[in-house]
Scaffold this active site. Structure first.
Site: not given
Ligand code: IPE
Ligand code: IPE
Ligand code: MG
Length: 249
Positions: A24, A41, A135
């Site tokens: 995240d 990303h 892995l």
């Molecule tokens: C969880 O992160 C999903 C992934 C990392 C793929 P999100 O960014 O979607 O989660 P919330 O919305 O902060 O709970």
């Molecule tokens: C995690 O990073 C990747 C996915 C959920 C696909 P985020 O896109 O949620 O990044 P933040 O949480 O908005 O910083």
């Molecule tokens: Mg996120």
């Protein structure tokens, strides 16, 4: 201590068999730099490669990476479309390396909603690495734990109607057999980056006795040193599963 020495030291102790990561913070990483979210990303993908290599070196059996949740479809369309191109980008570049390093690629989630090109990339990677036994790199893609549990329940009810089992025969093993990856051991260690202290619908059944490691580091900034730090923290934990240790601790 240098990274190499720390890796060697980790190898002297029990490493997690199954490690799961909620990757995240990509969006915030980009925002901090005045870049569009998709740049985060893209950057995050580089760490996926490094984490895979390191997990392999450490002898971890399974690395599950939460890449896209069932709730992430609610994001703006261009962002979703970009994320759905990443498996293809990642695998086009790194599949030969994964094959070479004996990594087996798998996916946990429902394929039906994925764009065709995403599905094709993943299926090719799974096919090309199916004989590998190093892995297991398990991408949680279009994964949601509640959806997994509901599907399990639906299939169980169908089987019950067919007389496959009686209600009193259902135990934890029966239930587990209806999950998406029944043969995987539960994660030993879960890492979540970016400072959020929540599971966001990730592996709710499987994480019952998992060790959690939360860090403020954003996923694209998560280095090998951070990875090793999490494993070191895990190795200091005392897992009791509700019991007491032999030394009474
Ligand atoms: C969880 O992160 C999903 C992934 C990392 C793929 P999100 O960014 O979607 O989660 P919330 O919305 O902060 O709970
Ligand atoms: C995690 O990073 C990747 C996915 C959920 C696909 P985020 O896109 O949620 O990044 P933040 O949480 O908005 O910083
Ligand atoms: Mg996120």
């Amino acid at each position: 201590m240098q990274l190499e020495d720390r890796i060697k030291a980790c190898l002297q102790h029990e490493v997690p068999k199954h490690m799961a990561i909620i990757m995240d913070g990509n969006g915030r990483w980009a925002k901090k730099r005045g870049l569009p979210r998709i740049a985060g990303h893209h950057e995050g993908m580089k760490m996926v490669r490094k984490a895979t290599k390191l997990a392999n070196r450490l002898g971890i059996d399974v690395l599950t990476l939460y890449a896209f949740s069932t709730e992430n479809w609610t994001r703006p369309k261009p962002e979703v479309e970009y994320i759905m191109k990443l498996p293809e980008q990642f695998l086009t570049t790194y599949l030969p390396e994964l094959v070479e390093e004996n990594v087996k690629v798998d996916m946990m989630g429902t394929k039906d909603r994925l764009p065709f090109h995403t599905k094709v990339a993943i299926e090719k990677a799974m096919e090309d690495t199916k004989e590998n036994n190093g892995l297991l790199l398990n991408f949680a893609l279009n994964y949601g734990s509640r959806s997994e549990l509901i599907c399990a329940m639906q299939q169980m009810l169908r089987d019950h109607e067919q007389g496959v089992f009686n209600a009193h025969q259902v135990d934890e093993d029966t239930f587990r057999s209806y999950l998406l990856k029944p043969d995987l051991p539960d994660p030993d260690l879960l890492i979540r980056t970016s400072g959020e202290i929540r599971l966001s619908n990730f592996m709710l059944w499987q994480l019952a006795y998992t060790e959690f490691y939360f860090t403020d580091v954003l996923w694209p900034d998560f280095t090998e040193e951070h990875f090793v730090e999490a494993v070191e923290a895990y190795q200091k934990r005392s897992r009791r599963y509700g019991g007491v240790r032999n030394d009474g601790g």
